[in-house]
Scaffold this motif. Structure first.
Motif, PDB file in Angstrom:
ATOM      1  N   ARG A   1     -13.828   6.134 -13.000  1.00 39.21           N
ATOM      2  CA  ARG A   1     -15.302   5.494 -12.800  1.00 39.21           C
ATOM      3  C   ARG A   1     -16.384   6.104 -13.877  1.00 39.21           C
ATOM      4  O   ARG A   1     -15.473   7.179 -14.607  1.00 39.21           O
TER       5      ARG A   1
ATOM      6  N   PRO B   1       0.581   4.655  -4.671  1.00 37.19           N
ATOM      7  CA  PRO B   1      -0.930   5.539  -4.783  1.00 37.19           C
ATOM      8  C   PRO B   1      -1.439   4.618  -5.978  1.00 37.19           C
ATOM      9  O   PRO B   1      -0.482   3.950  -6.812  1.00 37.19           O
ATOM     10  N   HIS B   2      -2.705   3.892  -5.649  1.00 31.27           N
ATOM     11  CA  HIS B   2      -2.796   3.459  -6.136  1.00 31.27           C
ATOM     12  C   HIS B   2      -4.408   3.739  -7.118  1.00 31.27           C
ATOM     13  O   HIS B   2      -5.219   4.877  -6.478  1.00 31.27           O
TER      14      HIS B   2
ATOM     15  N   TRP C   1      -7.525   4.431  -9.497  1.00 33.36           N
ATOM     16  CA  TRP C   1      -8.694   4.912  -9.793  1.00 33.36           C
ATOM     17  C   TRP C   1      -9.561   4.975 -10.896  1.00 33.36           C
ATOM     18  O   TRP C   1      -9.258   5.751 -11.121  1.00 33.36           O
TER      19      TRP C   1
ATOM     20  N   TYR D   1      -6.308   9.504  -8.580  1.00 31.76           N
ATOM     21  CA  TYR D   1      -5.498   8.811  -7.011  1.00 31.76           C
ATOM     22  C   TYR D   1      -5.986   8.579  -6.412  1.00 31.76           C
ATOM     23  O   TYR D   1      -5.875   9.155  -5.539  1.00 31.76           O
ATOM     24  N   GLU D   2      -5.666   7.372  -5.099  1.00 28.69           N
ATOM     25  CA  GLU D   2      -5.830   6.992  -3.601  1.00 28.69           C
ATOM     26  C   GLU D   2      -4.327   7.261  -2.948  1.00 28.69           C
ATOM     27  O   GLU D   2      -3.375   6.238  -3.146  1.00 28.69           O
ATOM     28  N   SER D   3      -4.368   8.227  -1.983  1.00 28.65           N
ATOM     29  CA  SER D   3      -3.332   8.122  -1.393  1.00 28.65           C
ATOM     30  C   SER D   3      -2.866   7.527  -0.675  1.00 28.65           C
ATOM     31  O   SER D   3      -3.605   6.930   0.125  1.00 28.65           O
TER      32      SER D   3
ATOM     33  N   GLN E   1       0.744  -1.664  -0.314  1.00 28.63           N
ATOM     34  CA  GLN E   1      -0.168   0.168  -0.378  1.00 28.63           C
ATOM     35  C   GLN E   1       1.108   1.109   0.111  1.00 28.63           C
ATOM     36  O   GLN E   1       0.719   1.962   0.053  1.00 28.63           O
TER      37      GLN E   1
END
Length: 169
Positions: free
Chosen positions: A67, A62-63, A65, A92-94, A59
């Protein structure tokens, strides 16, 4: 060699020498330097470091995403621009900040240092005293390990003398 073979010891002293590690009343071998509590804390420290490494590996980056893209293929190549349409979103998710495991690791390391009489400064820990450069300040910080070392020197002295006497015999 056979297990039932008899070996004659031709010296006037026993073939084994022992001495106490650290003084402990009514104990032949004395107090151990590494206790079960230190071993358990070391296991916890290693598990925590391994867990932090796993969290950072899985983790730590960054991942991405997306939508509302309705199954379209999207490139994440930095040299390629993807048109997601009017409603599509991409982001991107932190990564999570793992301060708590870091603090736990530092706490466990501090406990291990305290149990083994190892000053934090010997392991590269931070020194919070303003006068750390003076000899008396360093002696104060290193007092626990100096005391243990001097005790061992006193305890091992007769052992070494006897060992050398037997070697010269």
């Amino acid at each position: 060699w056979h297990l039932d073979a008899v070996i004659t010891w031709d010296r006037p002293y026993p073939p084994i020498i022992h001495c106490k590690n650290l003084p402990a009343p009514n104990q032949v071998y004395g107090r151990p330097a590494i206790t079960d509590a230190v071993i358990n804390n070391n296991k916890q420290y290693n598990w925590n470091m391994s867990n932090r490494s796993k969290i950072n590996r899985n983790q730590g980056n960054p991942h991405g995403w997306v939508r509302k893209v309705a199954g379209r293929k999207i490139s994440v190549d930095p040299d390629f621009l993807t048109d997601l349409g009017d409603e599509g979103e991409m982001g991107y998710e932190s990564p999570p900040i793992s301060a708590t495991p870091r603090e736990l690791t530092q706490d466990i390391a501090a406990v291990i240092c305290e149990q083994t009489a190892t000053p934090n400064i010997l392991l590269g820990g931070e020194d919070n005293s303003a006068n750390s450069a003076s000899g008396s300040a360093l002696r104060k910080q290193l007092y626990p390990i100096i005391t243990v070392t001097e005790t061992r020197q006193v305890m091992y002295g007769p052992f070494l003398v006897e060992t050398l006497r037997r070697l010269w015999d």
